[in-house]
Design a protein around this motif. Structure first.
Motif, PDB file in Angstrom:
ATOM      1  N   ILE A  19      33.393  14.820  31.658  1.00 16.94           N
ATOM      2  CA  ILE A  19      34.187  16.049  31.644  1.00 16.94           C
ATOM      3  C   ILE A  19      35.370  15.882  30.709  1.00 16.94           C
ATOM      4  CG2 ILE A  19      35.713  17.518  33.041  1.00 16.94           C
ATOM      5  CD1 ILE A  19      33.725  17.074  35.374  1.00 16.94           C
ATOM      6  N   ALA A  20      36.028  14.709  30.774  1.00 20.03           N
ATOM      7  CA  ALA A  20      37.166  14.436  29.889  1.00 20.03           C
ATOM      8  C   ALA A  20      36.739  14.478  28.428  1.00 20.03           C
ATOM      9  CB  ALA A  20      37.781  13.090  30.233  1.00 20.03           C
ATOM     10  N   ALA A  21      35.592  13.880  28.126  1.00 18.47           N
ATOM     11  CA  ALA A  21      35.092  13.869  26.755  1.00 18.47           C
ATOM     12  C   ALA A  21      34.715  15.272  26.295  1.00 18.47           C
ATOM     13  CB  ALA A  21      33.891  12.939  26.646  1.00 18.47           C
ATOM     14  N   GLU A  22      34.108  16.036  27.172  1.00 18.27           N
ATOM     15  CA  GLU A  22      33.674  17.397  26.830  1.00 18.27           C
ATOM     16  C   GLU A  22      34.872  18.296  26.516  1.00 18.27           C
ATOM     17  OE1 GLU A  22      30.561  19.700  25.892  1.00 18.27           O
ATOM     18  OE2 GLU A  22      30.212  17.789  26.875  1.00 18.27           O
ATOM     19  N   LEU A  23      35.957  18.123  27.259  1.00 14.27           N
ATOM     20  CA  LEU A  23      37.144  18.951  27.059  1.00 14.27           C
ATOM     21  C   LEU A  23      38.122  18.338  26.057  1.00 14.27           C
ATOM     22  CD1 LEU A  23      37.868  20.018  30.745  1.00 14.27           C
ATOM     23  CD2 LEU A  23      36.948  21.438  28.912  1.00 14.27           C
ATOM     24  N   GLY A  24      37.916  17.070  25.724  1.00  9.67           N
ATOM     25  CA  GLY A  24      38.816  16.411  24.793  1.00  9.67           C
ATOM     26  C   GLY A  24      40.173  16.106  25.410  1.00  9.67           C
ATOM     27  N   ILE A  25      40.178  15.742  26.682  1.00 14.41           N
ATOM     28  CA  ILE A  25      41.422  15.433  27.379  1.00 14.41           C
ATOM     29  C   ILE A  25      41.300  14.060  28.032  1.00 14.41           C
ATOM     30  CG2 ILE A  25      42.062  17.841  27.790  1.00 14.41           C
ATOM     31  CD1 ILE A  25      40.900  17.658  30.584  1.00 14.41           C
ATOM     32  N   SER A  26      42.403  13.579  28.588  1.00 14.13           N
ATOM     33  CA  SER A  26      42.385  12.274  29.244  1.00 14.13           C
ATOM     34  C   SER A  26      41.653  12.360  30.585  1.00 14.13           C
ATOM     35  CB  SER A  26      43.816  11.789  29.478  1.00 14.13           C
ATOM     36  OG  SER A  26      44.447  12.598  30.459  1.00 14.13           O
ATOM     37  N   ARG A  27      41.376  11.190  31.145  1.00 15.08           N
ATOM     38  CA  ARG A  27      40.712  11.138  32.446  1.00 15.08           C
ATOM     39  C   ARG A  27      41.584  11.773  33.528  1.00 15.08           C
ATOM     40  NH1 ARG A  27      36.989   6.593  34.887  1.00 15.08           N
ATOM     41  NH2 ARG A  27      37.054   7.240  37.043  1.00 15.08           N
ATOM     42  N   ASP A  28      42.892  11.520  33.464  1.00 16.95           N
ATOM     43  CA  ASP A  28      43.802  12.146  34.432  1.00 16.95           C
ATOM     44  C   ASP A  28      43.836  13.659  34.259  1.00 16.95           C
ATOM     45  OD1 ASP A  28      44.463   9.756  35.648  1.00 16.95           O
ATOM     46  OD2 ASP A  28      46.199   9.412  34.333  1.00 16.95           O
ATOM     47  N   GLY A  29      43.785  14.110  33.005  1.00 12.11           N
ATOM     48  CA  GLY A  29      43.724  15.549  32.743  1.00 12.11           C
ATOM     49  C   GLY A  29      42.449  16.160  33.285  1.00 12.11           C
ATOM     50  N   ALA A  30      41.346  15.422  33.166  1.00 15.59           N
ATOM     51  CA  ALA A  30      40.068  15.899  33.693  1.00 15.59           C
ATOM     52  C   ALA A  30      40.116  15.978  35.217  1.00 15.59           C
ATOM     53  CB  ALA A  30      38.933  14.985  33.247  1.00 15.59           C
ATOM     54  N   ARG A  31      40.767  14.999  35.832  1.00 11.36           N
ATOM     55  CA  ARG A  31      40.904  15.009  37.293  1.00 11.36           C
ATOM     56  C   ARG A  31      41.717  16.230  37.733  1.00 11.36           C
ATOM     57  NH1 ARG A  31      42.561   9.995  38.071  1.00 11.36           N
ATOM     58  NH2 ARG A  31      40.457   9.238  38.413  1.00 11.36           N
TER      59      ARG A  31
END
Length: 96
Positions: A7-19
């Motif tokens: 999800i983080a990779a798909e949105l181009g955000i950090s893992r914390d941002g994905a959480r």
């Protein structure tokens, strides 16, 4: 790669941002959707917008769920019983 990392990779955000993002999506439901379902909805939303919001992803999940419910409701329904069509029964019973 975990689903959260996907999800983080798909949105181009950090893992914390994905959480945080998935938390915002899950907040909109009584029963929280899985990471796999959220990832699928993100990919469908990205076809329309490059960076979907949590509200757009939640709406897509609801639409996907509604479409699946409609398909389930119509699957397997026949207009008339098999015996009237002259076809064998489903469980292999012999015709009389």
């Amino acid at each position: 790669m975990s689903r959260l990392e996907a999800i983080a990779a798909e949105l181009g955000i950090s893992r914390d941002g994905a959480r945080t993002f998935t938390g915002a999506v899950r907040q909109r439901f009584d029963a929280a959707p899985s990471y796999a379902l959220i990832l699928s909805a993100i990919r469908r939303c990205k076809a329309q917008t490059p960076r979907p919001s949590a509200a757009q992803v939640a709406a897509m999940i609801q639409r996907m769920s509604r479409d699946a419910d409609e398909r389930r409701a119509t699957d397997g329904r026949r207009s008339k019983p098999r015996q009237e069509d002259g076809r064998p029964g489903r469980r292999g019973r012999r015709q009389r």
